[in-house]
Design a protein around this motif. Sequence first.
Motif, PDB file in Angstrom:
ATOM      1  N   LYS A 156     -25.079  16.086   6.937  1.00  0.00           N
ATOM      2  CA  LYS A 156     -26.194  17.028   6.677  1.00  0.00           C
ATOM      3  C   LYS A 156     -25.310  18.425   6.323  1.00  0.00           C
ATOM      4  O   LYS A 156     -24.045  18.499   6.318  1.00  0.00           O
ATOM      5  CB  LYS A 156     -26.831  17.560   8.085  1.00  0.00           C
ATOM      6  CG  LYS A 156     -25.800  18.141   8.991  1.00  0.00           C
ATOM      7  CD  LYS A 156     -26.442  18.271  10.303  1.00  0.00           C
ATOM      8  CE  LYS A 156     -25.789  19.289  11.063  1.00  0.00           C
ATOM      9  NZ  LYS A 156     -26.149  20.990  10.887  1.00  0.00           N
ATOM     10  N   ASP A 179     -26.489  22.911   5.263  1.00  0.00           N
ATOM     11  CA  ASP A 179     -27.237  23.954   5.438  1.00  0.00           C
ATOM     12  C   ASP A 179     -28.114  23.937   4.101  1.00  0.00           C
ATOM     13  O   ASP A 179     -29.311  24.264   3.988  1.00  0.00           O
ATOM     14  CB  ASP A 179     -26.802  25.303   5.589  1.00  0.00           C
ATOM     15  CG  ASP A 179     -26.381  25.192   7.435  1.00  0.00           C
ATOM     16  OD1 ASP A 179     -26.704  24.232   7.874  1.00  0.00           O
ATOM     17  OD2 ASP A 179     -25.801  26.137   7.891  1.00  0.00           O
ATOM     18  N   CYS A 232     -32.203  17.765   4.106  1.00  0.00           N
ATOM     19  CA  CYS A 232     -31.951  17.892   5.246  1.00  0.00           C
ATOM     20  C   CYS A 232     -32.739  18.895   5.999  1.00  0.00           C
ATOM     21  O   CYS A 232     -33.323  18.905   7.055  1.00  0.00           O
ATOM     22  CB  CYS A 232     -30.544  18.587   5.435  1.00  0.00           C
ATOM     23  SG  CYS A 232     -29.143  17.399   4.801  1.00  0.00           S
ATOM     24  N   ALA A 246     -22.826  14.169  14.101  1.00  0.00           N
ATOM     25  CA  ALA A 246     -23.242  14.988  12.848  1.00  0.00           C
ATOM     26  C   ALA A 246     -21.994  15.180  12.255  1.00  0.00           C
ATOM     27  O   ALA A 246     -20.822  15.415  12.670  1.00  0.00           O
ATOM     28  CB  ALA A 246     -23.630  16.208  13.184  1.00  0.00           C
ATOM     29  N   ASP A 269     -21.229  17.680   9.421  1.00  0.00           N
ATOM     30  CA  ASP A 269     -21.487  18.865   8.489  1.00  0.00           C
ATOM     31  C   ASP A 269     -21.008  19.117   7.365  1.00  0.00           C
ATOM     32  O   ASP A 269     -19.835  19.754   7.587  1.00  0.00           O
ATOM     33  CB  ASP A 269     -21.713  20.136   9.472  1.00  0.00           C
ATOM     34  CG  ASP A 269     -22.507  21.328   9.001  1.00  0.00           C
ATOM     35  OD1 ASP A 269     -22.908  21.240   7.758  1.00  0.00           O
ATOM     36  OD2 ASP A 269     -22.986  22.125   9.900  1.00  0.00           O
ATOM     37  N   THR A 296     -21.762  21.439   5.157  1.00  0.00           N
ATOM     38  CA  THR A 296     -22.150  22.893   4.728  1.00  0.00           C
ATOM     39  C   THR A 296     -21.159  23.677   3.766  1.00  0.00           C
ATOM     40  O   THR A 296     -21.169  24.009   2.815  1.00  0.00           O
ATOM     41  CB  THR A 296     -22.800  23.774   5.713  1.00  0.00           C
ATOM     42  OG1 THR A 296     -23.570  22.826   6.207  1.00  0.00           O
ATOM     43  CG2 THR A 296     -23.143  25.040   5.251  1.00  0.00           C
ATOM     44  N   THR A 332     -17.011  23.737   8.350  1.00  0.00           N
ATOM     45  CA  THR A 332     -17.854  22.957   9.161  1.00  0.00           C
ATOM     46  C   THR A 332     -17.413  21.647   8.759  1.00  0.00           C
ATOM     47  O   THR A 332     -17.469  20.478   9.369  1.00  0.00           O
ATOM     48  CB  THR A 332     -19.566  22.945   8.647  1.00  0.00           C
ATOM     49  OG1 THR A 332     -19.487  22.613   6.988  1.00  0.00           O
ATOM     50  CG2 THR A 332     -19.977  24.111   9.217  1.00  0.00           C
ATOM     51  N   SER A 352     -16.275  18.668  11.615  1.00  0.00           N
ATOM     52  CA  SER A 352     -16.836  17.323  11.606  1.00  0.00           C
ATOM     53  C   SER A 352     -15.701  16.377  11.348  1.00  0.00           C
ATOM     54  O   SER A 352     -15.729  15.140  12.169  1.00  0.00           O
ATOM     55  CB  SER A 352     -17.908  17.436  10.478  1.00  0.00           C
ATOM     56  OG  SER A 352     -18.997  18.212  10.793  1.00  0.00           O
ATOM     57  N   THR A 379     -25.455  13.732   1.359  1.00  0.00           N
ATOM     58  CA  THR A 379     -26.209  14.550   2.464  1.00  0.00           C
ATOM     59  C   THR A 379     -27.732  13.949   2.891  1.00  0.00           C
ATOM     60  O   THR A 379     -28.177  13.678   1.670  1.00  0.00           O
ATOM     61  CB  THR A 379     -26.178  16.137   2.109  1.00  0.00           C
ATOM     62  OG1 THR A 379     -26.697  16.332   0.969  1.00  0.00           O
ATOM     63  CG2 THR A 379     -24.862  16.811   2.109  1.00  0.00           C
TER      64      THR A 379
END
Length: 108
Positions: free
Chosen positions: A8, A10, A15, A39, A41, A43, A47, A51, A70
């Motif tokens: 994922k 932002d 997403c 998760a 992430d 972004t 992040t 992750s 993503t």
Amino acid sequence: KVIAVINKADWCPVCQQNGERAMAAFMENNKDMAIQFVANDLTNEETKKKSAAELKKYGLDKTTESYKGTGVAYFFNSKTGALISQISVSKPDQELAQALVTAKKGLN
């Protein structure tokens, strides 16, 4: 056990539009907790680092480097690290539920 890595970010429109609904569908259909969700992430660099540390706990930090899309759930065999299947979180709830069944079957 199956480990589902959810990529994922932002900034990812898929997403943003589907993430919460997809996770609700996954949780609703994982009552036996046979699938561990993690998760990933993507972004930003911070992040991604966090992750990567989490993925390393499951031995998937190197494996997941090839899977950078993503808005996608990747299902891995926790023992071998092999990819069982993958699905976009934009799919309807019924398809997301079926993806969990398929992933569990991939262990057998």
